[in-house]
Write a protein that holds these residues in place. Structure first.
Motif, short mmCIF file in Angstrom:
data_model
loop_
_atom_site.label_atom_id
_atom_site.label_comp_id
_atom_site.label_asym_id
_atom_site.label_seq_id
_atom_site.Cartn_x
_atom_site.Cartn_y
_atom_site.Cartn_z
N GLY A 116 56.74 41.48 39.25
CA GLY A 116 56.69 40.37 38.32
C GLY A 116 55.31 39.94 37.86
O GLY A 116 55.17 38.94 37.17
N LYS A 117 54.27 40.69 38.20
CA LYS A 117 52.90 40.34 37.80
C LYS A 117 52.53 41.11 36.53
O LYS A 117 52.96 42.23 36.32
CB LYS A 117 51.90 40.67 38.91
CG LYS A 117 52.24 40.09 40.26
CD LYS A 117 52.15 38.59 40.26
CE LYS A 117 52.46 38.06 41.65
NZ LYS A 117 52.29 36.66 41.81
N THR A 118 51.69 40.49 35.70
CA THR A 118 51.30 41.13 34.45
C THR A 118 49.80 41.11 34.20
O THR A 118 49.32 41.76 33.28
CB THR A 118 51.98 40.46 33.25
OG1 THR A 118 51.62 39.07 33.23
CG2 THR A 118 53.50 40.60 33.33
N GLU A 119 49.05 40.36 35.00
CA GLU A 119 47.61 40.29 34.80
C GLU A 119 46.90 39.91 36.08
O GLU A 119 47.52 39.39 37.01
CB GLU A 119 47.25 39.30 33.70
CG GLU A 119 47.66 37.88 34.00
CD GLU A 119 47.37 36.92 32.86
OE1 GLU A 119 47.27 35.72 33.12
OE2 GLU A 119 47.24 37.38 31.70
N ILE A 120 45.60 40.17 36.10
CA ILE A 120 44.79 39.83 37.27
C ILE A 120 44.80 38.33 37.47
O ILE A 120 44.67 37.56 36.52
CB ILE A 120 43.33 40.31 37.07
CG1 ILE A 120 43.26 41.83 36.97
CG2 ILE A 120 42.45 39.81 38.22
CD1 ILE A 120 41.89 42.36 36.61
N THR A 121 44.98 37.93 38.72
CA THR A 121 44.85 36.51 39.07
C THR A 121 43.81 36.38 40.15
O THR A 121 43.57 37.31 40.93
CB THR A 121 46.19 35.91 39.54
OG1 THR A 121 46.65 36.64 40.68
CG2 THR A 121 47.24 35.94 38.46
N TYR A 122 43.21 35.23 40.21
CA TYR A 122 42.18 34.94 41.20
C TYR A 122 42.67 33.79 42.07
O TYR A 122 43.38 32.90 41.59
CB TYR A 122 40.86 34.58 40.52
CG TYR A 122 40.35 35.72 39.68
CD1 TYR A 122 39.63 36.75 40.27
CD2 TYR A 122 40.62 35.80 38.32
CE1 TYR A 122 39.18 37.82 39.52
CE2 TYR A 122 40.17 36.86 37.56
CZ TYR A 122 39.46 37.87 38.16
OH TYR A 122 39.02 38.94 37.41
#
Length: 135
Positions: A116-122
């Motif tokens: 379910g992830k689509t982009e880098i998160t911090y």
């Protein structure tokens, strides 16, 4: 690309030529990449599926400090593709590059499952509940 992991090259890391043993470096990369994938996907059920060509550009010697840089380049349905650069901390000279390291998100039965992830998160951008699940 962020360079978070640093390694000090010690005698036990050397090959018979007195330079960094590639197997040691690949072990460090796989571990660091797995940690990166776990943090990005939010849980620890990931496996290394694939590594593209490994390009050894130069070497490191005893006493050198190297740093590993990893960044996400693609989020698939159940996979995460990373790019890796290893360089000498002080000279900034590249030691190795790997264009693609692919990790697959697994369910509790060991089967690929969507993440379910689509982009880098911090971490600083996530809410506290998400951060607690990643650890």
């Amino acid at each position: 690309m962020n360079f978070h992991t640093r390694k000090w090259i010690k005698p036990e890391d050397l090959n018979p030529n007195g330079t960094l043993f590639g197997g040691s470096l690949l072990k460090w990369i796989d571990e660091e990449a797995a940690i990166y994938a776990v943090i990005q996907l939010g849980h620890n059920r990931v496996v290394t599926k694939y590594m593209s060509s490994i390009n050894f550009v130069s070497s490191a010697r005893q006493g050198d400090v190297i740093e590993l840089g990893i960044t996400a380049t693609r989020f698939g349905k159940s996979s995460l593709t990373l790019h890796c650069v290893v360089r000498n901390k002080f000279t900034q000279k590249n030691i190795l590059t790997i264009d693609e390291i692919v990790f697959v998100n697994m369910d509790e039965n060991g089967r690929p499952t969507p993440h379910g992830k689509t982009e880098i998160t911090y971490l600083r951008d996530r809410n506290l509940e998400d951060a607690d699940r990643a650890t």
